[in-house]
Design an enzyme around this catalytic site. Structure first.
Site, mmCIF file in Angstrom:
data_model
loop_
_atom_site.group_PDB
_atom_site.id
_atom_site.type_symbol
_atom_site.label_atom_id
_atom_site.label_comp_id
_atom_site.label_asym_id
_atom_site.label_seq_id
_atom_site.Cartn_x
_atom_site.Cartn_y
_atom_site.Cartn_z
ATOM 1 N N ASP A 93 36.676 -20.357 -22.795
ATOM 2 C CA ASP A 93 36.835 -21.120 -24.028
ATOM 3 C C ASP A 93 38.284 -21.594 -24.088
ATOM 4 O OD1 ASP A 93 37.663 -21.170 -27.063
ATOM 5 O OD2 ASP A 93 35.486 -21.394 -27.026
ATOM 6 N N TYR A 131 24.299 -27.848 -30.864
ATOM 7 C CA TYR A 131 22.903 -27.439 -30.703
ATOM 8 C C TYR A 131 22.417 -27.544 -29.252
ATOM 9 C CZ TYR A 131 22.850 -27.091 -35.713
ATOM 10 O OH TYR A 131 23.125 -26.710 -37.001
ATOM 11 N N HIS A 136 24.040 -21.473 -26.148
ATOM 12 C CA HIS A 136 25.183 -20.915 -25.436
ATOM 13 C C HIS A 136 25.497 -19.530 -25.982
ATOM 14 C CE1 HIS A 136 26.735 -23.048 -28.962
ATOM 15 N NE2 HIS A 136 27.776 -22.237 -28.948
#
Length: 326
Positions: free
Chosen positions: A194, A263, A266
Site C-alpha cells: 500500500d 468495488y 481486495h
C-alpha cells in the site's frame, strides 16, 4: 493503492484517485511523472488547510500547482533505527522547558534525516477537495433489503471505475511493485505494498492482495464458492510476507473493509503494531472470521445486517435518507 490516509469512509486510507497521484520525498529537483513533466513542490501555492491530524502527523492542504488546483498531503515519515546515531550527532537542540529530571527541546535533525512524504493530487477536482475535508461520520445499519434496494443500485448507477485495478492485474501499471502473484484466474491474486507504507520498517508493514476474479464487488458477494479463494489468499499471502519480510502470521492483521474504498475484492495485510484507522472494528472484518462465517452459514453475507461508517456528505447517505432509512 488503497487508503492513503484519505479514505472518506474511514478518515484514512485508499481508492481510485490514489492511483493517479505523484509522490515526492524531498527531491529538490522534483520528480518526473508519467507524462514526462517535472513536478516541483516549490511551485505549490497553498490556499487552505482541509484537514490535519496531530496524532497521525498529517496535514491535507488545498492550493495551486502550476496554475492547476491541487491537494497535497504531507505526512511525517517513520524514524529509522539505523539512522538514530547520526540523527542525534548532527541535530541542533534548543531547550524549551526544564523541571527536575524532565526537559523538552526543539530537536532539529539533519535535513536528509527529516523527510516528509508528500502525496499530490493534481489537477484536483471539487470532489477531491470534499473528500479530504474533515466531515462528520455516522454509522449506517444496512439490512439485506437495504443492500438490494439502496447500496447495490448506488454502486451500479455510479459506474465506479476500477480501471486502475485492471491495469495492475494486467501488468500495465505498478508491475515492479508486485511482491507476489498467484496467476490462477479463479483463485489467484497479486500482492503489493500500500502507498502508505514506505517499505523501510516492518513494524509499519501494509500490503494489499487484489484478486484476479472480477465479479466480486465486496463482502456482500461472498459465498461458500469463494472459500477456496479466501483460504488461498490467507495462506499464500501470509507465506509470502513471512518469506520476504520475516513477519510471522501471528503478528499480522488480515482483513476486508466494508464498505470498501473501491468495488473490486481486495484484502488488507498489516502489522499488528501498525494502528491503521481503517482497521477499526466498525469497518474491518478479519479474513479468518469471514471464512468461519461462510462455513457456518452459506448465506451469512447475503442476509446479515452490516454496519459501517460513512461521511454525512456521501451520496450514499443521501440515498439512505431519501429512502427513509436515516
Amino acid at each position: 493503492m488503497a487508503d492513503t490516509g484519505a479514505n472518506p469512509n474511514s478518515g484514512n486510507e485508499s481508492d481510485e484517485e490514489n492511483r493517479k497521484v505523484k509522490k515526492l520525498k524531498g527531491e529538490p529537483k522534483g520528480d518526473r511523472g508519467e507524462n514526462g513533466e517535472e513536478t516541483n513542490l516549490s511551485d505549490f501555492k497553498p490556499t487552505s488547510v482541509l484537514r490535519d491530524s496531530a496524532r497521525d502527523k498529517t496535514i491535507f492542504v488545498h492550493g495551486e500547482l502550476k496554475e492547476q488546483p491541487a491537494v497535497v498531503v504531507l505526512e511525517k515519515t517513520p524514524f529509522g533505527e539505523d539512522t538514530l546515531t547520526e540523527m542525534f550527532k548532527g541535530a541542533k537542540t534548543n531547550l524549551e522547558v526544564k523541571n527536575d529530571i524532565y526537559s523538552t527541546y526543539v530537536f532539529q535533525p539533519p535535513a536528509h534525516l527529516n523527510e516528509i512524504k508528500a502525496t499530490v493530487v493534481c489537477p484536483a477536482t471539487e470532489a477531491h477537495v470534499q473528500k479530504y475535508q474533515r466531515k462528520e461520520i455516522i454509522m449506517v445499519e444496512e439490512t439485506e433489503d437495504d443492500y438490494k434496494n439502496i447500496t447495490l443500485p448506488y454502486i451500479t448507477s455510479k459506474g465506479l471505475s476500477v480501471t486502475w485495478v485492471y491495469n495492475i492485474l494486467e501488468k500495465k501499471a505498478e508491475k515492479e511493485r508486485i511482491i507476489f502473484e498467484d496467476s490462477d484466474k479463479e483463485l489467484g491474486f497479486v500482492l503489493l505494498p500500500d502507498f502508505k507504507w514506505d517499505q523501510k520498517q516492518v513494524d509499519d508493514l501494509y500490503l494489499i492482495a487484489i484478486v484476479h476474479k472480477r465479479d466480486i464487488k465486496s463482502l456482500r458477494d461472498l459465498t461458500p464458492d469463494h472459500l477456496q479463494l479466501l483460504q488461498n489468499i490467507y495462506q499464500k499471502g501470509t507465506d509470502a510476507i513471512v518469506q520476504r519480510y520475516g513477519l510471522p502470521t501471528n503478528k499480522l492483521r488480515v482483513y476486508v473493509h466494508y464498505q470498501p474504498s473501491y468495488y473490486h475484492f481486495h484484502v488488507h495485510f498489516n502489522s499488528l503494531s501498525y494502528e491503521v484507522p481503517g482497521s477499526r472494528v466498525e469497518r474491518a472484518h478479519l479474513l479468518q472470521d469471514i471464512i468461519q462465517n461462510l462455513k457456518s452459514d452459506p448465506q451469512y453475507y447475503k442476509t446479515r445486517t452490516l454496519l459501517f461508517p460513512m461521511r454525512t456528505d456521501d451520496e450514499l447517505i443521501s440515498m439512505y435518507k431519501a429512502a427513509g432509512r436515516l
